[in-house]
Design a protein around this motif. Structure first.
Motif, PDB file in Angstrom:
ATOM      1  N   LYS A  58       0.837  -1.183   0.000  1.00 43.53           N
ATOM      2  CA  LYS A  58       0.000   0.000   0.000  1.00 43.53           C
ATOM      3  C   LYS A  58       0.881   1.244   0.000  1.00 43.53           C
ATOM      4  CE  LYS A  58      -3.580   2.712   0.468  1.00 43.53           C
ATOM      5  NZ  LYS A  58      -4.518   2.908  -0.658  1.00 43.53           N
ATOM      6  N   GLY A  59       0.766   2.073  -1.031  1.00 42.02           N
ATOM      7  CA  GLY A  59       1.521   3.315  -1.084  1.00 42.02           C
ATOM      8  C   GLY A  59       0.917   4.361  -0.179  1.00 42.02           C
ATOM      9  N   ILE A  60       1.764   4.997   0.629  1.00 39.90           N
ATOM     10  CA  ILE A  60       1.278   6.077   1.491  1.00 39.90           C
ATOM     11  C   ILE A  60       1.828   7.428   1.047  1.00 39.90           C
ATOM     12  CG2 ILE A  60       0.874   4.564   3.454  1.00 39.90           C
ATOM     13  CD1 ILE A  60       3.481   5.472   4.650  1.00 39.90           C
ATOM     14  N   SER A  61       2.778   7.404   0.117  1.00 43.19           N
ATOM     15  CA  SER A  61       3.262   8.611  -0.543  1.00 43.19           C
ATOM     16  C   SER A  61       3.978   8.166  -1.808  1.00 43.19           C
ATOM     17  CB  SER A  61       4.210   9.418   0.370  1.00 43.19           C
ATOM     18  OG  SER A  61       5.467   8.768   0.478  1.00 43.19           O
ATOM     19  N   GLU A  62       4.523   9.099  -2.560  1.00 39.95           N
ATOM     20  CA  GLU A  62       5.227   8.726  -3.779  1.00 39.95           C
ATOM     21  C   GLU A  62       6.508   7.949  -3.482  1.00 39.95           C
ATOM     22  OE1 GLU A  62       6.002  12.044  -6.247  1.00 39.95           O
ATOM     23  OE2 GLU A  62       3.880  12.488  -6.651  1.00 39.95           O
ATOM     24  N   GLN A  63       7.101   8.179  -2.313  1.00 40.42           N
ATOM     25  CA  GLN A  63       8.369   7.543  -1.978  1.00 40.42           C
ATOM     26  C   GLN A  63       8.251   6.405  -0.961  1.00 40.42           C
ATOM     27  OE1 GLN A  63       8.162  11.098  -1.888  1.00 40.42           O
ATOM     28  NE2 GLN A  63       8.911  11.104  -4.003  1.00 40.42           N
ATOM     29  N   VAL A  64       7.104   6.248  -0.304  1.00 37.24           N
ATOM     30  CA  VAL A  64       6.987   5.294   0.800  1.00 37.24           C
ATOM     31  C   VAL A  64       5.779   4.393   0.603  1.00 37.24           C
ATOM     32  CG1 VAL A  64       6.766   5.016   3.300  1.00 37.24           C
ATOM     33  CG2 VAL A  64       8.069   6.932   2.379  1.00 37.24           C
ATOM     34  N   SER A  65       5.959   3.100   0.863  1.00 35.83           N
ATOM     35  CA  SER A  65       4.841   2.150   0.878  1.00 35.83           C
ATOM     36  C   SER A  65       5.021   1.200   2.048  1.00 35.83           C
ATOM     37  CB  SER A  65       4.767   1.369  -0.440  1.00 35.83           C
ATOM     38  OG  SER A  65       5.913   0.536  -0.615  1.00 35.83           O
TER      39      SER A  65
END
Length: 202
Positions: A58-65
């Motif tokens: 699940k992506g929570i931002s463009e750089q972090v999942s």
């Protein structure tokens, strides 16, 4: 151990919650190169194994999942022997776990990512194989899982590369709990596993 008993169901529920909202869901498999360590890892005792399971991302931002997984993982170690009466061979300790890592992925560019996070696991079976020098199995002894520490936990870290329809990479799992009490002959060993993995999205 009480903390692990509490945390494991929470991780399982978290995994299914993330699945319902995941950007990616897939199956994964890995080659495990496992060992048991006390103060340091002895490469001579490394044993091959494997892991198979399901991952949810699940992506929570463009750089972090966030990526929880549910895996069956075969770990353990081997002890080599060479004597006049028995000849040469090895004892392979095969420890089977259901393992749930929950990883944070840091994405660099379009495809590369670094991951790290905790894992919790429960032991479902423990066997020892006596394998002689030519690869023949002399005997297989199955141990009572209650003679071992049923729960394991630790940390995992690795690097991966996404491609169209899947992912691949390398991960290291570092156990923080003794595999068994002293009287099992494993010298307070903890799990150490290097994984080469490959996954495909549903």
């Amino acid at each position: 151990m009480n903390k692990i008993i509490f945390v494991l169901p929470f991780l399982i529920l978290s995994s299914f919650f993330v699945k319902a909202q995941s950007d990616q869901t897939g199956i994964r498999a890995s080659l495990n190169l496992s060992n048991l360590y006390v103060d340091e890892v002895n490469d001579e005792n490394t044993k091959p194994g494997f892991a198979v399971g399901i991952y949810f991302r699940k992506g929570i931002s463009e750089q972090v999942s966030i990526q929880p997984e549910i895996n069956y993982s075969l770990k353990g170690s081997q002890i080599n022997y060479d004597n006049f009466f028995s000849g040469s061979g090895k004892y392979r300790y095969n420890l089977s776990y259901i393992e749930i890592p929950v990883l944070a992925n840091i994405h660099v560019g379009e495809n590369l990512y670094f991951s790290a996070g905790p894992y919790a696991a429960t032991l479902i079976a423990a066997k020892v194989k006596d394998v002689d020098g030519d690869g023949s199995i002399n005997s297989v002894e199955e141990y009572d899982r209650d003679d071992f520490n049923t729960f394991d936990y630790g940390v995992a870290a690795g690097v991966g590369f996404d491609f169209t329809g899947g992912t691949a990479g390398v991960r290291y799992n570092y156990g923080l709990n003794n595999v068994a009490p002293d009287d099992r002959g494993l010298d307070n060993g903890k799990n150490s596993v290097l994984q080469f993995f490959l996954g495909f999205d549903f």
